[in-house]
Design a protein around this motif. Structure first.
Motif, PDB file in Angstrom:
ATOM      1  N   HIS A   1       0.823  -1.207   0.000  1.00  0.00           N
ATOM      2  CA  HIS A   1       0.000   0.000   0.000  1.00  0.00           C
ATOM      3  C   HIS A   1       0.861   1.262   0.000  1.00  0.00           C
ATOM      4  N   LEU A   2       1.986   1.209   0.689  1.00  0.00           N
ATOM      5  CA  LEU A   2       2.907   2.349   0.668  1.00  0.00           C
ATOM      6  C   LEU A   2       3.500   2.519  -0.726  1.00  0.00           C
ATOM      7  N   LEU A   3       3.864   1.420  -1.363  1.00  0.00           N
ATOM      8  CA  LEU A   3       4.477   1.480  -2.691  1.00  0.00           C
ATOM      9  C   LEU A   3       3.508   1.993  -3.750  1.00  0.00           C
ATOM     10  N   SER A   4       2.235   1.712  -3.579  1.00  0.00           N
ATOM     11  CA  SER A   4       1.239   2.069  -4.594  1.00  0.00           C
ATOM     12  C   SER A   4       0.404   3.289  -4.209  1.00  0.00           C
ATOM     13  N   HIS A   5       0.750   3.955  -3.118  1.00  0.00           N
ATOM     14  CA  HIS A   5      -0.002   5.128  -2.634  1.00  0.00           C
ATOM     15  C   HIS A   5      -1.483   4.802  -2.432  1.00  0.00           C
ATOM     16  N   THR A   6      -1.742   3.608  -1.916  1.00  0.00           N
ATOM     17  CA  THR A   6      -3.106   3.213  -1.573  1.00  0.00           C
ATOM     18  C   THR A   6      -3.234   2.972  -0.067  1.00  0.00           C
ATOM     19  N   SER A   7      -2.352   3.597   0.702  1.00  0.00           N
ATOM     20  CA  SER A   7      -2.306   3.386   2.148  1.00  0.00           C
ATOM     21  C   SER A   7      -3.407   4.126   2.896  1.00  0.00           C
ATOM     22  N   GLY A   8      -3.981   5.153   2.265  1.00  0.00           N
ATOM     23  CA  GLY A   8      -4.933   6.013   2.958  1.00  0.00           C
ATOM     24  C   GLY A   8      -4.290   7.270   3.510  1.00  0.00           C
ATOM     25  N   LEU A   9      -2.969   7.345   3.391  1.00  0.00           N
ATOM     26  CA  LEU A   9      -2.238   8.539   3.829  1.00  0.00           C
ATOM     27  C   LEU A   9      -2.292   9.604   2.737  1.00  0.00           C
ATOM     28  N   GLN A  10      -2.207  10.859   3.122  1.00  0.00           N
ATOM     29  CA  GLN A  10      -2.192  11.943   2.161  1.00  0.00           C
ATOM     30  C   GLN A  10      -1.191  12.999   2.639  1.00  0.00           C
ATOM     31  N   TYR A  11      -1.037  14.068   1.864  1.00  0.00           N
ATOM     32  CA  TYR A  11      -0.313  15.242   2.328  1.00  0.00           C
ATOM     33  C   TYR A  11      -1.292  16.173   3.032  1.00  0.00           C
ATOM     34  N   SER A  12      -0.783  17.040   3.869  1.00  0.00           N
ATOM     35  CA  SER A  12      -1.657  18.028   4.501  1.00  0.00           C
ATOM     36  C   SER A  12      -2.235  18.985   3.475  1.00  0.00           C
ATOM     37  N   PHE A  13      -1.529  19.148   2.355  1.00  0.00           N
ATOM     38  CA  PHE A  13      -1.937  20.113   1.334  1.00  0.00           C
ATOM     39  C   PHE A  13      -2.459  19.456   0.063  1.00  0.00           C
ATOM     40  N   VAL A  14      -2.539  18.142   0.020  1.00  0.00           N
ATOM     41  CA  VAL A  14      -3.093  17.416  -1.127  1.00  0.00           C
ATOM     42  C   VAL A  14      -3.981  16.308  -0.585  1.00  0.00           C
ATOM     43  N   GLY A  15      -5.252  16.349  -0.940  1.00  0.00           N
ATOM     44  CA  GLY A  15      -6.167  15.337  -0.446  1.00  0.00           C
ATOM     45  C   GLY A  15      -7.424  15.972   0.111  1.00  0.00           C
ATOM     46  N   SER A  16      -7.977  15.373   1.136  1.00  0.00           N
ATOM     47  CA  SER A  16      -9.229  15.853   1.700  1.00  0.00           C
ATOM     48  C   SER A  16      -8.997  16.968   2.724  1.00  0.00           C
ATOM     49  N   PRO A  17      -9.666  18.116   2.541  1.00  0.00           N
ATOM     50  CA  PRO A  17      -9.566  19.196   3.528  1.00  0.00           C
ATOM     51  C   PRO A  17     -10.101  18.775   4.898  1.00  0.00           C
TER      52      PRO A  17
ATOM     53  N   GLU B   1      -3.083  19.529  14.250  1.00  0.00           N
ATOM     54  CA  GLU B   1      -2.856  19.056  15.615  1.00  0.00           C
ATOM     55  C   GLU B   1      -1.474  18.433  15.771  1.00  0.00           C
ATOM     56  N   GLN B   2      -1.017  17.759  14.737  1.00  0.00           N
ATOM     57  CA  GLN B   2       0.293  17.095  14.782  1.00  0.00           C
ATOM     58  C   GLN B   2       1.412  17.981  14.239  1.00  0.00           C
ATOM     59  N   LYS B   3       1.064  19.250  13.916  1.00  0.00           N
ATOM     60  CA  LYS B   3       2.056  20.206  13.396  1.00  0.00           C
ATOM     61  C   LYS B   3       2.750  19.656  12.143  1.00  0.00           C
ATOM     62  N   LEU B   4       1.934  19.189  11.202  1.00  0.00           N
ATOM     63  CA  LEU B   4       2.438  18.598   9.966  1.00  0.00           C
ATOM     64  C   LEU B   4       1.978  19.372   8.734  1.00  0.00           C
ATOM     65  N   MET B   5       1.612  20.631   8.925  1.00  0.00           N
ATOM     66  CA  MET B   5       1.080  21.410   7.812  1.00  0.00           C
ATOM     67  C   MET B   5       2.175  21.878   6.856  1.00  0.00           C
ATOM     68  N   GLY B   6       1.879  21.801   5.558  1.00  0.00           N
ATOM     69  CA  GLY B   6       2.777  22.328   4.537  1.00  0.00           C
ATOM     70  C   GLY B   6       4.091  21.589   4.438  1.00  0.00           C
ATOM     71  N   LEU B   7       4.977  22.111   3.602  1.00  0.00           N
ATOM     72  CA  LEU B   7       6.298  21.493   3.420  1.00  0.00           C
ATOM     73  C   LEU B   7       7.130  21.564   4.689  1.00  0.00           C
TER      74      LEU B   7
ATOM     75  N   GLN C   1      -4.250   7.655  -3.342  1.00  0.00           N
ATOM     76  CA  GLN C   1      -4.100   9.046  -2.925  1.00  0.00           C
ATOM     77  C   GLN C   1      -2.618   9.359  -2.771  1.00  0.00           C
ATOM     78  N   TYR C   2      -2.142  10.291  -3.576  1.00  0.00           N
ATOM     79  CA  TYR C   2      -0.735  10.709  -3.495  1.00  0.00           C
ATOM     80  C   TYR C   2      -0.505  11.378  -2.151  1.00  0.00           C
ATOM     81  N   GLY C   3       0.570  10.994  -1.482  1.00  0.00           N
ATOM     82  CA  GLY C   3       0.815  11.553  -0.157  1.00  0.00           C
ATOM     83  C   GLY C   3       2.138  11.115   0.430  1.00  0.00           C
ATOM     84  N   VAL C   4       2.146  10.911   1.746  1.00  0.00           N
ATOM     85  CA  VAL C   4       3.393  10.649   2.472  1.00  0.00           C
ATOM     86  C   VAL C   4       3.725   9.166   2.569  1.00  0.00           C
TER      87      VAL C   4
END
Length: 250
Positions: free
Chosen positions: A160-176, A184-190, A219-222
């Motif tokens: 799932h990590l290799l195929s970006h199907t893990s459910g993880l996203q970027y703070s700035f790409v994905g669902s608002p 909350e985790q101080k992970l916003m932006g680059l 979902q493209y992300g982390v």
């Protein structure tokens, strides 16, 4: 706009665009082009049209593209869109086939290649749960459409990590809807990506709900960032050293 840009295929006029208006999308731009006109101009005309769509649609200031066939040194297709006129050069500098560009995310395919090498060496498996290497990912939550959290239906696996199907996203790409959890985790932006060690970063990301159940969607992300930490745990070395030893070093 560059004065030497080739004429675009004719089509219905787009709405007028001003500095105060939202740029019309490249999809709108392509929809305004008759596909038959694009198709008849050559095998790479679709590529040229797509580049022009992003540039003339106001999405990016310019683009440069080339296609080189295997075993050849000269491009069979080369095209520059947007950059080039005097005014543009003053604003952005000189661009073209000899210019240097900054690329993001180019370590993703390298990290993924090393992961596949470890799989060949039987030190890692596509079916391994991520929690085997990073325990914080053992009991993940998923954000439901109604805003509530529920248990993930299946564990997050290496594939799932290799195929970006893990459910993880970027703070700035994905669902608002997940933004507040990244805040909350101080992970916003680059800055949120680069503020921590890989171990600290993964511990924080694991506290953010997933966008969907692992394996359900793309979902493209982390995902690759987490995969890099998995490699560190296996090799007991920093990712930079692993990549140098496996691929980048002489």
């Amino acid at each position: 706009m560059a004065s030497d840009a080739p004429p675009l295929p004719s089509g219905p006029p787009l709405p007028p665009k001003s500095s105060n208006s939202t740029p019309y999308s490249s999809v709108q731009f392509l929809q305004a082009m008759p596909y038959s006109t694009v198709e008849k101009k050559g095998p790479f005309e679709g590529v040229r049209a797509l580049m022009d769509a992003y540039v003339y649609g106001g999405q990016i200031p310019g683009a440069f593209g080339a296609v080189i066939k295997k075993g050849q040194t000269n491009p069979v297709f080369i095209y520059q869109s947007g950059w080039g006129d005097d005014n543009d050069t003053k604003l952005h500098g000189a661009y073209g086939e000899k210019a240097l560009y900054r690329f993001f995310s180019m370590t993703k395919p390298i990290v993924s290649t090393v992961a596949m090498m470890l799989i060949e060496e039987e030190k890692l498996s596509l079916e391994d749960p991520v929690s085997k290497y990073i325990p914080a990912f053992k009991d993940m939550k998923v954000l439901s459409e109604d805003g509530t959290l529920r248990d993930a239906k299946s564990p997050m696996l290496i594939k799932h990590l290799l195929s970006h199907t893990s459910g993880l996203q970027y703070s700035f790409v994905g669902s608002p809807a997940l933004t507040k959890y990244y805040e909350e985790q101080k992970l916003m932006g680059l800055s949120g990506l680069f503020a921590y060690t890989s171990e600290e970063f993964c511990e924080r990301v694991a506290k953010v709900p997933l966008l969907f159940d692992p394996g359900a969607h793309f979902q493209y992300g982390v995902s690759t960032d987490v995969l890099g930490r998995v490699l560190e745990v296996i090799a007991k070395e920093p990712l930079s050293k692993i990549l140098k030893t496996k691929i980048l070093g002489p």
